[in-house]
Motif scaffolding. Structure first.
Motif, PDB file in Angstrom:
ATOM      1  N   SER A 134      37.423  42.882  51.303  1.00 14.30           N
ATOM      2  CA  SER A 134      36.854  42.427  49.693  1.00 14.30           C
ATOM      3  C   SER A 134      35.454  42.020  49.326  1.00 14.30           C
ATOM      4  O   SER A 134      35.556  42.298  47.842  1.00 14.30           O
ATOM      5  CB  SER A 134      37.672  41.413  49.927  1.00 14.30           C
ATOM      6  OG  SER A 134      39.069  40.262  50.373  1.00 14.30           O
TER       7      SER A 134
ATOM      8  N   LEU B 252      41.560  42.719  38.891  1.00 14.06           N
ATOM      9  CA  LEU B 252      42.983  42.317  39.979  1.00 14.06           C
ATOM     10  C   LEU B 252      43.458  42.425  40.738  1.00 14.06           C
ATOM     11  O   LEU B 252      43.484  42.071  41.889  1.00 14.06           O
ATOM     12  CB  LEU B 252      44.474  42.665  38.384  1.00 14.06           C
ATOM     13  CG  LEU B 252      45.705  42.901  39.448  1.00 14.06           C
ATOM     14  CD1 LEU B 252      46.182  40.741  39.002  1.00 14.06           C
ATOM     15  CD2 LEU B 252      46.648  43.262  38.362  1.00 14.06           C
ATOM     16  N   GLY B 253      42.391  44.294  41.182  1.00 12.78           N
ATOM     17  CA  GLY B 253      42.438  44.454  42.422  1.00 12.78           C
ATOM     18  C   GLY B 253      41.941  43.754  43.230  1.00 12.78           C
ATOM     19  O   GLY B 253      42.312  43.949  44.520  1.00 12.78           O
TER      20      GLY B 253
ATOM     21  N   LEU C 201      43.909  41.335  44.406  1.00 13.89           N
ATOM     22  CA  LEU C 201      45.286  41.391  44.716  1.00 13.89           C
ATOM     23  C   LEU C 201      44.454  42.105  46.044  1.00 13.89           C
ATOM     24  O   LEU C 201      44.958  41.147  47.295  1.00 13.89           O
ATOM     25  CB  LEU C 201      46.296  42.068  44.347  1.00 13.89           C
ATOM     26  CG  LEU C 201      46.707  41.807  43.402  1.00 13.89           C
ATOM     27  CD1 LEU C 201      47.091  43.650  42.049  1.00 13.89           C
ATOM     28  CD2 LEU C 201      47.966  41.412  43.571  1.00 13.89           C
TER      29      LEU C 201
ATOM     30  N   TRP D 157      44.068  38.121  48.302  1.00 19.70           N
ATOM     31  CA  TRP D 157      45.073  37.576  48.399  1.00 19.70           C
ATOM     32  C   TRP D 157      45.389  37.760  49.767  1.00 19.70           C
ATOM     33  O   TRP D 157      46.175  38.681  50.065  1.00 19.70           O
ATOM     34  CB  TRP D 157      46.278  36.801  47.804  1.00 19.70           C
ATOM     35  CG  TRP D 157      47.439  36.196  47.647  1.00 19.70           C
ATOM     36  CD1 TRP D 157      47.287  35.817  47.296  1.00 19.70           C
ATOM     37  CD2 TRP D 157      48.849  37.114  47.375  1.00 19.70           C
ATOM     38  NE1 TRP D 157      48.486  34.928  47.526  1.00 19.70           N
ATOM     39  CE2 TRP D 157      49.411  35.551  47.355  1.00 19.70           C
ATOM     40  CE3 TRP D 157      49.340  38.373  47.138  1.00 19.70           C
ATOM     41  CZ2 TRP D 157      50.337  36.020  47.327  1.00 19.70           C
ATOM     42  CZ3 TRP D 157      50.697  38.551  47.542  1.00 19.70           C
ATOM     43  CH2 TRP D 157      51.009  37.471  46.984  1.00 19.70           C
TER      44      TRP D 157
END
Length: 168
Positions: free
Chosen positions: A100, A142-143, A146, A149
């Protein structure tokens, strides 16, 4: 040639996740992110000094026609900028994980690079932002979302990862 340089950059970047983990654990071990960053930079400084001494004939010096006052002051800020990044990474990795942090870091780097290119900042060649680049950045964001998350599992709550306890 360009492809070879891209591959070299990608290969060099493979050390970054390891560096993030090592620095994160160093920060946890010493309990102070600034001390951990200083220790990390001392290690890098020693390594670079040795490489410079081994690869430079004679004593390393500026070229004869260049003095320290000829170097624009902003060119001395690279170490400071590196210290900001290293300190942030070693503080954040133990909290949200290496993937992350690095996904967010790469996305942040890409966004800033597009701004620098678009406006020709720091005397780089100006390259306009295009729709394709904007879409690419959107996909990067967006990556990051994701990768970060973590759906709650049935009957559990999502908690930040605890740092491993050293049994010694």
């Amino acid at each position: 040639m360009k492809f070879t340089l891209i591959v070299c950059a990608a290969l060099a970047a493979t050390v970054i996740p390891i560096q993030a983990i090592v620095n994160g654990r160093l920060g946890q071990t010493v309990g102070n992110p600034f001390l951990a960053a200083l220790i990390s930079f001392i290690g890098g400084t020693v390594a670079l000094a040795l490489i410079l001494l081994v690869t430079t004939p004679g004593w390393p010096a500026l070229p004869g026609d260049l003095s320290w006052s000829d170097i624009p002051p902003y060119l001395f800020t690279g170490g400071l900028l590196g210290a900001v990044f290293v300190t942030a990474v070693l503080t954040i990795v133990p909290r949200i994980g290496t993937a992350s942090v690095l996904a967010a870091a790469i996305t942040g780097q890409l966004l800033m690079a597009l701004v620098v290119d678009h406006f020709g900042l720091l005397n780089v060649q100006q390259k306009s932002i295009s729709l394709a680049k904007i879409v690419g950045c959107g996909l990067m964001i967006l990556g990051v979302l994701l990768l970060s998350w973590e759906p709650a599992r049935k009957g559990t709550t999502t908690q930040p990862a605890e740092a491993p306890v050293d049994p010694s």
